[in-house]
Design an enzyme around this catalytic site. Sequence first.
Site, PDB file in Angstrom:
ATOM      1  N   GLU A 191       0.864  -1.169   0.000  1.00  0.00           N
ATOM      2  CA  GLU A 191       0.000   0.000   0.000  1.00  0.00           C
ATOM      3  C   GLU A 191       0.901   1.219   0.000  1.00  0.00           C
ATOM      4  O   GLU A 191       1.720   1.408   0.897  1.00  0.00           O
ATOM      5  CB  GLU A 191      -0.892  -0.005   1.241  1.00  0.00           C
ATOM      6  N   GLY A 209       0.731   5.120  -0.315  1.00  0.00           N
ATOM      7  CA  GLY A 209       0.048   6.404  -0.394  1.00  0.00           C
ATOM      8  C   GLY A 209      -1.339   6.247  -0.994  1.00  0.00           C
ATOM      9  O   GLY A 209      -2.231   5.673  -0.377  1.00  0.00           O
ATOM     10  N   PHE A 210      -1.513   6.743  -2.243  1.00  0.00           N
ATOM     11  CA  PHE A 210      -2.801   6.645  -2.921  1.00  0.00           C
ATOM     12  C   PHE A 210      -2.814   5.522  -3.943  1.00  0.00           C
ATOM     13  O   PHE A 210      -3.609   5.545  -4.887  1.00  0.00           O
ATOM     14  CB  PHE A 210      -3.150   7.981  -3.596  1.00  0.00           C
ATOM     15  N   SER A 211      -1.960   4.533  -3.780  1.00  0.00           N
ATOM     16  CA  SER A 211      -1.968   3.395  -4.699  1.00  0.00           C
ATOM     17  C   SER A 211      -1.812   2.092  -3.930  1.00  0.00           C
ATOM     18  O   SER A 211      -1.321   2.068  -2.802  1.00  0.00           O
ATOM     19  CB  SER A 211      -0.858   3.530  -5.754  1.00  0.00           C
ATOM     20  N   TYR A 212      -2.265   1.019  -4.571  1.00  0.00           N
ATOM     21  CA  TYR A 212      -2.197  -0.318  -3.987  1.00  0.00           C
ATOM     22  C   TYR A 212      -1.591  -1.252  -5.020  1.00  0.00           C
ATOM     23  O   TYR A 212      -1.808  -1.080  -6.224  1.00  0.00           O
ATOM     24  CB  TYR A 212      -3.586  -0.816  -3.597  1.00  0.00           C
ATOM     25  N   VAL A 213      -0.854  -2.240  -4.559  1.00  0.00           N
ATOM     26  CA  VAL A 213      -0.277  -3.235  -5.464  1.00  0.00           C
ATOM     27  C   VAL A 213      -0.808  -4.603  -5.069  1.00  0.00           C
ATOM     28  O   VAL A 213      -0.614  -5.052  -3.929  1.00  0.00           O
ATOM     29  CB  VAL A 213       1.264  -3.220  -5.426  1.00  0.00           C
ATOM     30  N   LYS A 243      -0.778  -2.617 -10.113  1.00  0.00           N
ATOM     31  CA  LYS A 243      -0.728  -1.358  -9.368  1.00  0.00           C
ATOM     32  C   LYS A 243      -1.980  -0.557  -9.674  1.00  0.00           C
ATOM     33  O   LYS A 243      -2.256  -0.242 -10.833  1.00  0.00           O
ATOM     34  CB  LYS A 243       0.527  -0.557  -9.758  1.00  0.00           C
ATOM     35  N   ASP A 258      13.222   9.912  -7.569  1.00  0.00           N
ATOM     36  CA  ASP A 258      12.820   9.274  -6.315  1.00  0.00           C
ATOM     37  C   ASP A 258      13.487   7.912  -6.170  1.00  0.00           C
ATOM     38  O   ASP A 258      12.851   6.916  -5.814  1.00  0.00           O
ATOM     39  CB  ASP A 258      11.302   9.137  -6.224  1.00  0.00           C
TER      40      ASP A 258
END
Length: 298
Positions: free
Chosen positions: A21, A23-27, A42, A141
């Site tokens: 998990e 931030g605003f995304s899930y895998v 993703k 990043d």
Amino acid sequence: IPPEKILCSTLSTTIDKLVAELGFSYVDLVEGLRDGRFYALKRILCHDKEDRQEALHEVEMHGLFAHPNILRLEAHCMVEKGTKHEAWLLLPFLRRGTLWSEVEALRDKGTFLPEERIVPILLGICRGLQAIHAKGYAHRDLKPTNVLLDDEEQPVLMDLGSMNRARIEVKGSREAMALQDWAAQRCTISYRAPELFTVESHCVIDERTDIWSLGCVLYCMMFGEGPYDLIFQKGDSVALAVQNQLRVPASGRYSAALECLLSSMMAVNPQDRPHVSHILDQLEGLQPAPSGQDTTRI
């Protein structure tokens, strides 16, 4: 046929498990119906048009590369969820996980990556960065959790959502503040280059922000954590800490050449940092000689 239906038709109907998990995304871990292989799906939550543009930017960045050290994008689509959207990115699943999980597992056992493992991993990361820089972009990043390892321990760079043009010419305080705010949102604080904390009103930011982050990744491989991780965890100022030249601890585990290379990457002034091509040249010299080859000098 809606694109999400096409994508879903290639996958099993059940999602096996949540891998991460972010931030605003899930895998999620999913299985291909046609090939039986596992993939990472993703799902980026998009609350507005700007979020959708950022997700599509990540898709676009993946499309620029077909390189063994950069994670490839298998498929993608935008899925409507009522008034909101989700961007689905189908990516290869590397079961070994991230470089950070490897470093953390060793640290928990009280040990560290030996130089003969560090150098090939660093070489692969640099080759991926070289491909990105050659296209005129910077990753922005780079960190151990954004480096995957395949079954042969080859590194694969992931999470291309923060990538932007390598060379950014800042003209005026408004542009400087905008870039500084963007970096605060998109560049992980303990791996962020000094010039992104306080952006000067008239300057050029280039791809050597990645070289600073690369130095932090190398430090993490050598010492079990990033050089500024503890400072951040204690709540002290990372922005202040990065203004001073990093002192590399004397461990006795690594060659003077590797420690010197680390110091060069961590130069506070970006103009004093090497480009990735120079680092690759240095690393080639640190590679162990092939077995059976006589390295005796006369």
